[in-house]
Every structure is written in structure tokens, then in C-alpha cells.
Design an enzyme around this catalytic site. Structure first.
Site, PDB file in Angstrom:
ATOM      1  N   GLN A  50       0.785  -1.250  -0.147  1.00 48.80           N
ATOM      2  CA  GLN A  50      -0.163   0.139  -0.004  1.00 48.80           C
ATOM      3  C   GLN A  50       0.954   1.260   0.018  1.00 48.80           C
ATOM      4  OE1 GLN A  50      -2.616  -1.605   3.322  1.00 48.80           O
ATOM      5  NE2 GLN A  50      -4.322  -0.459   2.029  1.00 48.80           N
ATOM      6  N   HIS A 134      -7.467  -9.413   6.491  1.00 50.64           N
ATOM      7  CA  HIS A 134      -7.388  -8.384   5.297  1.00 50.64           C
ATOM      8  C   HIS A 134      -5.962  -8.059   5.250  1.00 50.64           C
ATOM      9  CE1 HIS A 134      -8.947  -4.621   3.616  1.00 50.64           C
ATOM     10  NE2 HIS A 134      -7.674  -4.257   3.622  1.00 50.64           N
ATOM     11  N   GLU A 135      -4.960  -7.922   6.064  1.00 48.40           N
ATOM     12  CA  GLU A 135      -3.521  -7.485   6.012  1.00 48.40           C
ATOM     13  C   GLU A 135      -2.827  -8.835   5.109  1.00 48.40           C
ATOM     14  OE1 GLU A 135      -2.927  -4.376   5.798  1.00 48.40           O
ATOM     15  OE2 GLU A 135      -4.813  -3.822   6.833  1.00 48.40           O
TER      16      GLU A 135
END
Ligand code: NI
Length: 169
Positions: A50, A134-135
């Protein structure tokens, strides 16, 4: 240093990451930058892709900076146990403005390495369990929208395409 958050559409977000091998000063600087960037964006988790870096590391703090002890660096994380179900709304700093309900395990145990390379295991539930899933997905090049129904996912992608055309993405 605060890095800009990479948005959906950049291939780095959908590319599996490489394992962390060196736990040196440079790596610790990277994790510090990741925390700084995550807090600035008011997120509870941030994965290296990200900020444009294809390394298998994520930082998580489900207290958004309120409890320093909740700061977690997870390098080379893997899920070693998962059970139960939770079906809650999820969002992502790389897909701002869009949310969707995602089915995740209710309890998750991960094994990972911290900023100095020490291995640890951690059991979690609720929001933290969801953050781990999620990560870790991010580190495998998977975004939360891929867990939504095709209908919902296509709707979001269409809206993002429009925003991009308008120069707003
Ligand atoms: Ni995300």
C-alpha cells in the site's frame, strides 16, 4: 516519513509480496514509516504494497494509536489456525469511499516475526482477527473486494473507473 497510499488500479496491490529476509535498521525505518503513514490515513492496518513496496510485512493497530502496546509489526505472517465466522463491514485505505460486508473467521491465530525478526504467535478475535485476514490478503495480492459478490464488486469497479476518468482517483 509519511508515504502516499497506493490506490486500487496500481498492479503492486495485486502482486504477491516477497518474504522479509533482513531485519536491519532499514527495515525498522520502513515499519516506522508504515505506522506513520497508517496513522496519518486513520487506518487500523497497512501492508507494505500500500506504500508501493512488495515486501511481506504489515503493521496493525486496532486502537488507532491510543494504546502503544497495541502496535504490531507482522513480518512474514501466516495464519496457523482459524475458526468460527464473522460477517462485518470492511474498508481499505487503498479503496477509499467503498465498504462491503466480508465473511472472515471469528478467531484467528497467526505466526509472524516482529521488527527485530523474533518469531511470535498471537491469537485474536473480532476486529483484530479481521485485520489479520485483511492484511495477510494484501500480502498475497488480494483485496477485500474480491470477497464480495460479483455484482457488488463490479459496481465498485465501475464507480472507480468513472472516478478515474474524472481525475478523482
Ligand atoms: Ni486494505
Amino acid at each position: 516519513m509519511i508515504h502516499p497510499i497506493v490506490k486500487y488500479g496500481d498492479p503492486v496491490l495485486e502482486t504477491p509480496t516477497k518474504p522479509v529476509e533482513k531485519f536491519d535498521e532499514e527495515f525498522r525505518k520502513l515499519t516506522d514509516d508504515m505506522f506513520e503513514s497508517m496513522y496519518a490515513a486513520q487506518g487500523v492496518g497497512l501492508a507494505a504494497p500500500q506504500i508501493g513496496i512488495g515486501l511481506r510485512v504489515t503493521v496493525i493497530d486496532v486502537t488507532t494509536g491510543k494504546n502503544p502496546e497495541a502496535r504490531l509489526v507482522c513480518a512474514n505472517p501466516q495464519i496457523v489456525h482459524a475458526e468460527g465466522e464473522q460477517h462485518e463491514e470492511e474498508g481499505c485505505l487503498s479503496i477509499p469511499g467503498f465498504r462491503g460486508r466480508v465473511l472472515r473467521p471469528a478467531f484467528v491465530t497467526i505466526r509472524a516475526q516482529n521488527a527485530t525478526g523474533e518469531e511470535f504467535e498471537m491469537r485474536s478475535e473480532g476486529l483484530l482477527a479481521r485485520a489479520f485476514c485483511h492484511e495477510i490478503d494484501h500480502l498475497d495480492g488480494i483485496l477485500f473486494i474480491s470477497h464480495l459478490s460479483m455484482l457488488k464488486r463490479d459496481l465498485i469497479k465501475r464507480k472507480i473507473r468513472k472516478l478515474r476518468k474524472a481525475g478523482e482517483w
